[in-house]
Design an enzyme around this catalytic site. Structure first.
Site, mmCIF file in Angstrom:
data_model
loop_
_atom_site.group_PDB
_atom_site.id
_atom_site.type_symbol
_atom_site.label_atom_id
_atom_site.label_comp_id
_atom_site.label_asym_id
_atom_site.label_seq_id
_atom_site.Cartn_x
_atom_site.Cartn_y
_atom_site.Cartn_z
ATOM 1 N N ASP A 50 0.888 -1.279 -0.078
ATOM 2 C CA ASP A 50 0.096 0.182 -0.087
ATOM 3 C C ASP A 50 0.980 1.203 0.129
ATOM 4 O O ASP A 50 1.928 1.424 0.761
ATOM 5 C CB ASP A 50 -0.824 -0.041 1.185
ATOM 6 N N HIS A 71 10.371 4.744 -3.096
ATOM 7 C CA HIS A 71 9.734 4.184 -1.699
ATOM 8 C C HIS A 71 9.656 2.450 -1.876
ATOM 9 O O HIS A 71 9.968 2.112 -1.030
ATOM 10 C CB HIS A 71 8.506 4.922 -1.587
HETATM 11 P P1 ITT Z 1 -3.742 -2.425 -5.284
HETATM 12 O O1 ITT Z 1 -4.459 -1.756 -4.125
HETATM 13 O O2 ITT Z 1 -4.418 -3.348 -5.845
HETATM 14 O O3 ITT Z 1 -2.417 -2.881 -4.904
HETATM 15 P P2 ITT Z 1 -3.634 0.484 -6.073
HETATM 16 O O4 ITT Z 1 -3.280 1.217 -7.098
HETATM 17 O O5 ITT Z 1 -5.289 0.839 -5.715
HETATM 18 O O6 ITT Z 1 -3.513 -1.009 -6.403
HETATM 19 P P3 ITT Z 1 -2.891 1.515 -3.575
HETATM 20 O O7 ITT Z 1 -4.249 1.696 -2.854
HETATM 21 O O8 ITT Z 1 -1.614 1.177 -2.829
HETATM 22 O O9 ITT Z 1 -2.831 0.844 -4.698
HETATM 23 O O10 ITT Z 1 -2.754 2.991 -4.070
HETATM 24 C C1 ITT Z 1 -1.612 3.448 -4.261
HETATM 25 C C2 ITT Z 1 -1.647 4.651 -5.365
HETATM 26 O O11 ITT Z 1 -0.439 5.567 -5.250
HETATM 27 C C3 ITT Z 1 -1.417 4.380 -6.848
HETATM 28 O O12 ITT Z 1 -2.414 3.828 -7.365
HETATM 29 C C4 ITT Z 1 -0.781 5.412 -7.353
HETATM 30 O O13 ITT Z 1 -1.414 6.383 -7.899
HETATM 31 C C5 ITT Z 1 0.153 5.934 -6.327
HETATM 32 N N1 ITT Z 1 1.566 5.376 -6.329
HETATM 33 C C6 ITT Z 1 1.918 4.507 -5.541
HETATM 34 N N2 ITT Z 1 3.305 4.041 -6.080
HETATM 35 C C7 ITT Z 1 3.425 4.766 -6.945
HETATM 36 C C8 ITT Z 1 4.550 4.763 -7.595
HETATM 37 O O14 ITT Z 1 5.857 4.229 -7.467
HETATM 38 N N3 ITT Z 1 4.703 5.826 -8.915
HETATM 39 C C9 ITT Z 1 3.509 6.562 -9.114
HETATM 40 N N4 ITT Z 1 2.382 6.570 -8.174
HETATM 41 C C10 ITT Z 1 2.298 5.646 -7.306
#
Ligand code: ITT
Length: 213
Positions: free
Chosen positions: A71, A181
């Protein structure tokens, strides 16, 4: 036969970064979809680690396999740390480009020099019998006034990394992994994965190995 570890995500960008980072381990990383898990519980936690545990714990119970989930989110200082744990849903049901435009619009009055931000990531490993291990990483950067680069996913085109002197969308996969990260949290996971405790934990599975038949 190598151990199977499930990655509980529906985000293809994350899946690719995990596959590349963990390719040196004697682990078969399987996607949630491959095991028939296509939906995850609502992310109701109040921290990245809580939300990652919700996803990993659900997948471990649903499949009987040790499971990891990520997350993560973007925290913008000028927006009081927003969107944070709500990064994936910021602005509602938008395309990636629309979400970036929504964020940039919120920051249109914020001058250069006051556009600092950080990405934060929590990776949680959960096993079917309830063992839990958490790894965290973060990286500092700045939000540009417009997108740059074609690589990566999510907010990568507007996240400028001073360490790389480019956006994450302009960086190679190796460069992003070195400073990001997720790359930092994955490095901790990799170091731990080589320990005897880790091997025991990852053998905590309800799925019999093929040669047990
Ligand atoms: P899952 O829950 O299925 O893993 P998700 O995309 O919904 O997929 P998150 O709830 O953790 O995942 O949301 C993280 C969001 O933060 C992701 O959708 C991106 O918009 C942003 N994010 C996280 N890491 C990133 C990265 O390395 N580069 C760019 N955006 C990132």
């Amino acid at each position: 036969m190598s151990l199977q570890l499930l990655l509980a995500t529906s985000n293809k960008g994350k899946l690719q970064e995990f596959q590349e980072a963990l390719s040196s381990l004697d682990i078969e990383l399987v996607s949630a979809t491959e095991k028939g898990v296509t939906r995850f519980p609502e992310e109701q936690g109040s921290s990245y680690a809580e939300n990652a545990l919700l996803k990993a714990g659900y997948a471990a119970l649903a499949t009987g396999l040790p499971s990891i989930a990520d997350d993560s989110g973007l925290e913008v200082a000028a927006l009081d740390g927003s969107p944070g744990i709500y990064s994936a849903r910021f602005g509602g049901d938008l395309s990636n480009g629309e979400r970036i435009a929504y964020l940039l619009n919120k920051m249109r009055e914020v001058p250069r020099g006051a556009r600092s931000a950080r990405f934060v990531c929590a990776i949680v490993l959960a096993t079917p019998s309830g063992q839990i291990k958490t790894f965290e990483g973060e990286c500092a950067g700045e939000i540009l006034e417009g997108p740059r680069g074609e690589g990566g996913f999510g907010y990568d085109p507007i996240f400028f990394s001073p360490e790389l002197n480019k956006t994450f969308a302009e960086a190679s996969k190796e460069e992003k992994r070195r400073v990001s990260h997720r790359g930092r949290a994955l490095k901790q996971f990799l170091d731990w994965a080589l320990t005897p405790t880790a091997k025991r934990t990852m053998k905590d599975t309800l799925v019999p190995a093929e040669d047990d038949y």
